[in-house]
Design a protein around this motif. Structure first.
Motif, PDB file in Angstrom:
ATOM      1  N   GLU A  57     -11.436  55.500 -58.003  1.00 24.36           N
ATOM      2  CA  GLU A  57     -12.442  55.139 -59.042  1.00 24.36           C
ATOM      3  C   GLU A  57     -11.878  56.135 -60.295  1.00 24.36           C
ATOM      4  O   GLU A  57     -12.821  56.904 -61.116  1.00 24.36           O
ATOM      5  N   ALA A  58     -10.878  55.618 -60.884  1.00 25.63           N
ATOM      6  CA  ALA A  58     -10.314  56.396 -62.090  1.00 25.63           C
ATOM      7  C   ALA A  58     -11.061  56.100 -63.273  1.00 25.63           C
ATOM      8  O   ALA A  58     -11.079  57.162 -64.140  1.00 25.63           O
ATOM      9  N   ASP A  59     -11.824  55.251 -63.051  1.00 29.85           N
ATOM     10  CA  ASP A  59     -12.576  54.800 -64.521  1.00 29.85           C
ATOM     11  C   ASP A  59     -13.681  55.845 -64.694  1.00 29.85           C
ATOM     12  O   ASP A  59     -14.361  55.889 -65.779  1.00 29.85           O
ATOM     13  N   GLY A  60     -13.941  56.641 -63.583  1.00 21.89           N
ATOM     14  CA  GLY A  60     -15.216  57.581 -63.825  1.00 21.89           C
ATOM     15  C   GLY A  60     -16.454  57.096 -63.977  1.00 21.89           C
ATOM     16  O   GLY A  60     -17.598  57.680 -64.315  1.00 21.89           O
ATOM     17  N   GLY A  61     -16.505  55.830 -63.306  1.00 19.95           N
ATOM     18  CA  GLY A  61     -17.882  55.169 -63.343  1.00 19.95           C
ATOM     19  C   GLY A  61     -18.956  55.871 -62.199  1.00 19.95           C
ATOM     20  O   GLY A  61     -18.301  56.349 -61.157  1.00 19.95           O
ATOM     21  N   GLY A  62     -20.102  55.226 -62.302  1.00 19.34           N
ATOM     22  CA  GLY A  62     -21.035  55.866 -61.148  1.00 19.34           C
ATOM     23  C   GLY A  62     -20.740  55.121 -59.900  1.00 19.34           C
ATOM     24  O   GLY A  62     -20.271  54.089 -59.773  1.00 19.34           O
ATOM     25  N   SER A  63     -21.061  55.969 -58.836  1.00 15.80           N
ATOM     26  CA  SER A  63     -20.793  55.402 -57.385  1.00 15.80           C
ATOM     27  C   SER A  63     -21.652  56.386 -56.434  1.00 15.80           C
ATOM     28  O   SER A  63     -22.119  57.456 -56.862  1.00 15.80           O
ATOM     29  N   PRO A  64     -21.831  55.878 -55.351  1.00 15.74           N
ATOM     30  CA  PRO A  64     -22.581  56.838 -54.540  1.00 15.74           C
ATOM     31  C   PRO A  64     -21.804  58.153 -54.297  1.00 15.74           C
ATOM     32  O   PRO A  64     -22.561  59.069 -53.766  1.00 15.74           O
ATOM     33  N   LEU A  65     -20.588  58.196 -54.091  1.00 15.91           N
ATOM     34  CA  LEU A  65     -19.874  59.407 -54.023  1.00 15.91           C
ATOM     35  C   LEU A  65     -20.267  60.467 -55.104  1.00 15.91           C
ATOM     36  O   LEU A  65     -20.727  61.487 -54.944  1.00 15.91           O
ATOM     37  N   ARG A  66     -20.071  60.172 -56.268  1.00 16.16           N
ATOM     38  CA  ARG A  66     -20.441  60.722 -57.778  1.00 16.16           C
ATOM     39  C   ARG A  66     -21.968  61.071 -57.478  1.00 16.16           C
ATOM     40  O   ARG A  66     -22.335  62.295 -57.820  1.00 16.16           O
ATOM     41  N   GLU A  67     -22.864  60.159 -57.399  1.00 17.68           N
ATOM     42  CA  GLU A  67     -24.241  60.376 -57.624  1.00 17.68           C
ATOM     43  C   GLU A  67     -24.584  61.211 -56.519  1.00 17.68           C
ATOM     44  O   GLU A  67     -25.572  62.103 -56.760  1.00 17.68           O
ATOM     45  N   GLY A  68     -24.071  61.399 -55.282  1.00 19.19           N
ATOM     46  CA  GLY A  68     -24.582  61.907 -54.278  1.00 19.19           C
ATOM     47  C   GLY A  68     -24.258  63.405 -54.550  1.00 19.19           C
ATOM     48  O   GLY A  68     -24.941  64.680 -54.548  1.00 19.19           O
ATOM     49  N   TYR A  69     -22.961  63.566 -54.993  1.00 17.36           N
ATOM     50  CA  TYR A  69     -22.586  65.109 -55.353  1.00 17.36           C
ATOM     51  C   TYR A  69     -23.286  65.633 -56.577  1.00 17.36           C
ATOM     52  O   TYR A  69     -23.923  66.673 -56.743  1.00 17.36           O
ATOM     53  N   ALA A  70     -23.732  64.682 -57.506  1.00 17.34           N
ATOM     54  CA  ALA A  70     -24.519  65.245 -58.691  1.00 17.34           C
ATOM     55  C   ALA A  70     -25.825  65.617 -58.173  1.00 17.34           C
ATOM     56  O   ALA A  70     -26.633  66.568 -58.589  1.00 17.34           O
ATOM     57  N   ALA A  71     -26.523  64.636 -57.179  1.00 12.62           N
ATOM     58  CA  ALA A  71     -27.840  65.308 -56.735  1.00 12.62           C
ATOM     59  C   ALA A  71     -27.946  66.466 -55.870  1.00 12.62           C
ATOM     60  O   ALA A  71     -28.843  67.207 -56.113  1.00 12.62           O
ATOM     61  N   PHE A  72     -26.846  66.598 -55.079  1.00 16.53           N
ATOM     62  CA  PHE A  72     -26.725  67.969 -54.622  1.00 16.53           C
ATOM     63  C   PHE A  72     -26.595  68.952 -55.475  1.00 16.53           C
ATOM     64  O   PHE A  72     -27.160  70.124 -55.296  1.00 16.53           O
ATOM     65  N   LYS A  73     -25.815  68.930 -56.413  1.00 15.02           N
ATOM     66  CA  LYS A  73     -25.672  70.001 -57.584  1.00 15.02           C
ATOM     67  C   LYS A  73     -26.879  70.219 -58.286  1.00 15.02           C
ATOM     68  O   LYS A  73     -27.343  71.345 -58.586  1.00 15.02           O
ATOM     69  N   ARG A  74     -27.665  68.950 -58.716  1.00 12.41           N
ATOM     70  CA  ARG A  74     -29.043  69.391 -59.219  1.00 12.41           C
ATOM     71  C   ARG A  74     -29.892  70.370 -58.349  1.00 12.41           C
ATOM     72  O   ARG A  74     -30.561  71.178 -58.717  1.00 12.41           O
ATOM     73  N   HIS A  75     -29.906  70.313 -57.211  1.00 11.25           N
ATOM     74  CA  HIS A  75     -30.794  70.483 -56.291  1.00 11.25           C
ATOM     75  C   HIS A  75     -30.395  72.153 -55.978  1.00 11.25           C
ATOM     76  O   HIS A  75     -31.259  73.169 -55.972  1.00 11.25           O
ATOM     77  N   LEU A  76     -28.909  72.562 -55.924  1.00  9.12           N
ATOM     78  CA  LEU A  76     -28.467  73.795 -55.884  1.00  9.12           C
ATOM     79  C   LEU A  76     -28.940  74.644 -57.355  1.00  9.12           C
ATOM     80  O   LEU A  76     -28.947  75.947 -57.282  1.00  9.12           O
ATOM     81  N   VAL A  77     -28.742  73.993 -58.358  1.00 13.20           N
ATOM     82  CA  VAL A  77     -28.945  74.446 -59.696  1.00 13.20           C
ATOM     83  C   VAL A  77     -30.440  74.759 -59.724  1.00 13.20           C
ATOM     84  O   VAL A  77     -30.767  76.137 -60.001  1.00 13.20           O
ATOM     85  N   ARG A  78     -31.347  74.110 -59.236  1.00 11.19           N
ATOM     86  CA  ARG A  78     -32.773  74.493 -58.933  1.00 11.19           C
ATOM     87  C   ARG A  78     -32.975  75.745 -58.325  1.00 11.19           C
ATOM     88  O   ARG A  78     -33.749  76.840 -58.631  1.00 11.19           O
TER      89      ARG A  78
END
Length: 289
Positions: free
Chosen positions: A162-183
């Motif tokens: 996924e070199a294009d950097g687009g959205g995917s379940p892998l990236r979106e899942g990591y982003a969701a986890f990070k948002r929760h930990l930021v909180r």
């Protein structure tokens, strides 16, 4: 010769048509809630894939390996997933959902609901407050051998496919986890009247990098190796262990391998309170005019 070539082309075209039809049928099923039997089949295949990816890596695992481990034929696999890429994305999505649920369950009711915490006057009060926050963060972070290996596999998979950097379940899942930990981080610092020096997102990334470092050091060490400071770390882990025990009855079945393994957190336990102290600053509140 020409006739043979035409026959070969017809066979290839027919095989391609069958493959396209099968993938189209599976895609139609993706948007429909699965039956109980289909859901059970998918769960068993995903469980098998999770174990194999952790043990052998994504590149070292074949569809046949997954089917053999789960006790199904290839037909069962291809009736539920269009191909290996689809399977990896589904597994990543399931893994991140499990991790996010684990974070939510771990911090439910643990953080203060106050937006302004007490002022910590003495060094001893600050140290105690930071140690408590470190314990909460440790309890909210999935630290285990399986999680470490799977996330490394997913990160490498993203980099390769996924070199294009687009959205995917892998990236979106990591982003969701990070948002929760930021909180957790922001609310935890607020509860002791402190705030991040850097952005909360960058601070969380540094903490997560320290967690990865802690797991890598522990998994790479000889079984009987002991590092300086492990005795202190074992003592500091007491508060973390107490918190984990308090949550174990209500979350053990759902969190599974996501629960923190104390053997992998020695470096993180030693360094996290100091890291939090260096990466945060007291909040000064001015009186209302």
């Amino acid at each position: 010769m020409s006739a043979s070539r035409e026959q070969a082309e017809e066979l290839i075209e027919a095989a391609g048509a069958r493959l396209s039809a099968r993938r189209a049928a599976v895609r139609r099923l993706i948007g429909v809630p699965p039956s109980e039997r289909r859901a059970q089949t998918q769960a068993l295949l995903l469980d098998a894939g999770r174990e194999l990816f952790a043990d052998k890596g994504i590149g070292g695992t074949s569809v046949g390996d997954i089917c053999s481990r789960a006790g199904f034929t290839r037909g069962a696999f291809y009736s539920n997933f269009t191909d290996m890429d689809h399977f990896v994305q589904r597994l990543a999505e399931e893994q991140w959902t499990s991790i996010v649920n684990f974070v939510d369950e771990s911090v439910a009711g643990a953080l203060s609901t106050q937006t302004e915490g007490p002022t910590l006057e003495s060094d001893a009060e600050l140290a105690a407050g930071l140690a408590e926050l470190a314990s909460r963060l440790l309890g909210a972070m999935p630290i285990s051998r399986e999680v470490f290996l799977l996330q490394n596999e997913f990160a490498a998979y993203i980099a390769r496919t996924e070199a294009d950097g687009g959205g995917s379940p892998l990236r979106e899942g990591y982003a969701a986890f990070k948002r929760h930990l930021v909180r957790v981080l922001v609310e935890g610092l607020a509860s002791i009247n402190r705030a991040c020096l850097l952005s909360p997102e960058d601070t969380t990334e540094l903490i997560m990098a320290t967690a990865v470092r802690s797991m890598r050091m522990a998994l790479s060490a000889a079984p009987d190796a002991h590092r300086p400071g492990d005795a202190q770390a074992a003592g500091t882990r007491g508060a973390q262990t107490d918190d984990a025990d308090a949550n174990s009855d209500r979350g053990s079945e759902s969190t599974g391998a996501n629960a923190a393994d104390p053997d992998l957190t020695a470096f993180l336990v030693r360094t996290l309170p100091t890291l939090l102290a260096r990466l945060s600053t007291p909040v000064t509140h001015t009186a209302d005019a």
